[in-house]
Design a protein around this motif. Sequence first.
Motif, PDB file in Angstrom:
ATOM      1  N   ALA A 127       0.808  -1.212   0.000  1.00  0.00           N
ATOM      2  CA  ALA A 127       0.000   0.000   0.000  1.00  0.00           C
ATOM      3  C   ALA A 127       0.848   1.271   0.000  1.00  0.00           C
ATOM      4  O   ALA A 127       0.399   2.322  -0.485  1.00  0.00           O
ATOM      5  N   VAL A 128       2.059   1.183   0.526  1.00  0.00           N
ATOM      6  CA  VAL A 128       2.929   2.368   0.589  1.00  0.00           C
ATOM      7  C   VAL A 128       4.152   2.227  -0.313  1.00  0.00           C
ATOM      8  O   VAL A 128       5.013   3.107  -0.332  1.00  0.00           O
ATOM      9  N   ALA A 129       4.259   1.124  -1.054  1.00  0.00           N
ATOM     10  CA  ALA A 129       5.456   0.859  -1.852  1.00  0.00           C
ATOM     11  C   ALA A 129       5.731   1.933  -2.890  1.00  0.00           C
ATOM     12  O   ALA A 129       6.894   2.261  -3.174  1.00  0.00           O
ATOM     13  N   ALA A 130       4.683   2.498  -3.486  1.00  0.00           N
ATOM     14  CA  ALA A 130       4.871   3.525  -4.512  1.00  0.00           C
ATOM     15  C   ALA A 130       5.632   4.731  -3.975  1.00  0.00           C
ATOM     16  O   ALA A 130       6.312   5.431  -4.740  1.00  0.00           O
ATOM     17  N   ASP A 131       5.554   4.972  -2.675  1.00  0.00           N
ATOM     18  CA  ASP A 131       6.254   6.109  -2.071  1.00  0.00           C
ATOM     19  C   ASP A 131       7.768   5.941  -2.121  1.00  0.00           C
ATOM     20  O   ASP A 131       8.503   6.913  -1.924  1.00  0.00           O
ATOM     21  N   PHE A 132       8.235   4.729  -2.364  1.00  0.00           N
ATOM     22  CA  PHE A 132       9.672   4.453  -2.380  1.00  0.00           C
ATOM     23  C   PHE A 132      10.246   4.406  -3.802  1.00  0.00           C
ATOM     24  O   PHE A 132      11.457   4.334  -3.967  1.00  0.00           O
ATOM     25  N   ILE A 133       9.394   4.453  -4.815  1.00  0.00           N
ATOM     26  CA  ILE A 133       9.852   4.335  -6.198  1.00  0.00           C
ATOM     27  C   ILE A 133      10.147   5.717  -6.770  1.00  0.00           C
ATOM     28  O   ILE A 133       9.267   6.570  -6.848  1.00  0.00           O
ATOM     29  N   GLY A 134      11.393   5.923  -7.180  1.00  0.00           N
ATOM     30  CA  GLY A 134      11.787   7.212  -7.745  1.00  0.00           C
ATOM     31  C   GLY A 134      11.664   7.271  -9.248  1.00  0.00           C
ATOM     32  O   GLY A 134      11.434   8.336  -9.823  1.00  0.00           O
ATOM     33  N   GLY A 135      11.828   6.136  -9.923  1.00  0.00           N
ATOM     34  CA  GLY A 135      11.758   6.142 -11.375  1.00  0.00           C
ATOM     35  C   GLY A 135      11.952   4.762 -11.958  1.00  0.00           C
ATOM     36  O   GLY A 135      12.136   3.772 -11.228  1.00  0.00           O
ATOM     37  N   SER A 201       3.824  -5.370 -19.446  1.00  0.00           N
ATOM     38  CA  SER A 201       4.056  -5.475 -17.999  1.00  0.00           C
ATOM     39  C   SER A 201       2.799  -5.891 -17.240  1.00  0.00           C
ATOM     40  O   SER A 201       2.882  -6.310 -16.080  1.00  0.00           O
ATOM     41  N   SER A 202       1.634  -5.801 -17.873  1.00  0.00           N
ATOM     42  CA  SER A 202       0.401  -6.258 -17.230  1.00  0.00           C
ATOM     43  C   SER A 202       0.380  -7.777 -17.074  1.00  0.00           C
ATOM     44  O   SER A 202      -0.457  -8.311 -16.336  1.00  0.00           O
ATOM     45  N   LYS A 203       1.292  -8.478 -17.741  1.00  0.00           N
ATOM     46  CA  LYS A 203       1.330  -9.931 -17.661  1.00  0.00           C
ATOM     47  C   LYS A 203       2.087 -10.442 -16.434  1.00  0.00           C
ATOM     48  O   LYS A 203       2.230 -11.655 -16.254  1.00  0.00           O
ATOM     49  N   MET A 204       2.580  -9.523 -15.599  1.00  0.00           N
ATOM     50  CA  MET A 204       3.169  -9.957 -14.337  1.00  0.00           C
ATOM     51  C   MET A 204       2.081 -10.602 -13.488  1.00  0.00           C
ATOM     52  O   MET A 204       0.931 -10.162 -13.489  1.00  0.00           O
ATOM     53  N   SER A 205       2.447 -11.623 -12.746  1.00  0.00           N
ATOM     54  CA  SER A 205       1.489 -12.277 -11.858  1.00  0.00           C
ATOM     55  C   SER A 205       1.277 -11.486 -10.578  1.00  0.00           C
ATOM     56  O   SER A 205       0.355 -11.768  -9.807  1.00  0.00           O
ATOM     57  N   VAL A 206       2.138 -10.506 -10.340  1.00  0.00           N
ATOM     58  CA  VAL A 206       2.020  -9.603  -9.192  1.00  0.00           C
ATOM     59  C   VAL A 206       2.248  -8.184  -9.694  1.00  0.00           C
ATOM     60  O   VAL A 206       2.708  -7.982 -10.818  1.00  0.00           O
ATOM     61  N   THR A 207       1.956  -7.191  -8.880  1.00  0.00           N
ATOM     62  CA  THR A 207       2.179  -5.802  -9.279  1.00  0.00           C
ATOM     63  C   THR A 207       3.596  -5.368  -8.911  1.00  0.00           C
ATOM     64  O   THR A 207       4.260  -5.991  -8.078  1.00  0.00           O
ATOM     65  N   VAL A 208       4.037  -4.287  -9.533  1.00  0.00           N
ATOM     66  CA  VAL A 208       5.338  -3.707  -9.190  1.00  0.00           C
ATOM     67  C   VAL A 208       5.384  -3.359  -7.702  1.00  0.00           C
ATOM     68  O   VAL A 208       6.381  -3.610  -7.021  1.00  0.00           O
ATOM     69  N   GLN A 209       4.305  -2.798  -7.183  1.00  0.00           N
ATOM     70  CA  GLN A 209       4.267  -2.418  -5.774  1.00  0.00           C
ATOM     71  C   GLN A 209       4.412  -3.640  -4.857  1.00  0.00           C
ATOM     72  O   GLN A 209       5.086  -3.578  -3.825  1.00  0.00           O
ATOM     73  N   GLU A 210       3.810  -4.753  -5.253  1.00  0.00           N
ATOM     74  CA  GLU A 210       3.929  -5.977  -4.449  1.00  0.00           C
ATOM     75  C   GLU A 210       5.361  -6.511  -4.468  1.00  0.00           C
ATOM     76  O   GLU A 210       5.854  -7.033  -3.458  1.00  0.00           O
ATOM     77  N   ILE A 211       6.021  -6.385  -5.611  1.00  0.00           N
ATOM     78  CA  ILE A 211       7.427  -6.817  -5.704  1.00  0.00           C
ATOM     79  C   ILE A 211       8.297  -5.985  -4.779  1.00  0.00           C
ATOM     80  O   ILE A 211       9.124  -6.513  -4.015  1.00  0.00           O
TER      81      ILE A 211
END
Length: 264
Positions: A127-135, A201-211
């Motif tokens: 839920a907060v993972a996006a806050d850590f992604i810079g690019g 990238s929609s074919k990932m079995s999980v989301t970027v945030q979950e990774i």
Amino acid sequence: MRGLFENGDRGLEAARTAFDYVVKEGAEAGPSGESLRFPKREVRIKAPIIPKKFFHTAGNFREHHEEAQKSGFSHPVLPWIVFFQNVDAIIGPDEAIIYPEHLTQELDYELELALVLKKSGKHFGAAVAADFIGGYVIFNDITARDIQRTEMKSGVFSFCKAIDTFCPLGPHIVTADEIPQPNNLSMQLRVNGKTRQQSHSSKMSVTVQEIVAHYSPMGYSAGDVLSTGTVSGVAAFSDDPKSLYLKPGDIVECEIEKIGVLRN
């Protein structure tokens, strides 16, 4: 790159962006105080970042596992694979991948979406993972398959992917505000102009945030890079691998929507 990394965090050893004109490092200011700029064709753009840590993850695209099974590859591509990449193997756009013919005869490519962490953190949820992604940046996971098969007999592999120049990264970092939906990007890899990998990238079995959240217990620093795994279409899992393995002189182009093209 201004504002990508929060003050006080380590991990940004080198960061450069590729524009039509670039500012030369160490150049004196011009007559009116402006920075001296040079046409991009006159300079060599290096990898946009050399991270403190490079988290190499795999198994997130199940299509890659399925093609491995069909080809009879020696080991399955299980979910949640992770290991550290050799950051000294990083090269930038238009730099040469060195073919160590004394080590391998089965040099393969793997197109991957990678992300750059903008601040330190550990033990957090999706839920907060996006806050850590810079690019975001493109990563070509060059792999010596014959070495990999031997390594995997012991249940681990690293050397096959960590040899010098086996880590092309670039062509630049696109900040996260430009890619609000990282799981909605088309992806393509070409060798000498011919498409080898094509997916989304929609074919990932999980989301970027979950990774990002899943591996946070290892602890992130600002500037760390985390890859998200490759898509189907690698040479090793094709009907005729020998004809598709990379050869000296080949041109490899990795393209991801909204990021650009990484050419080596």
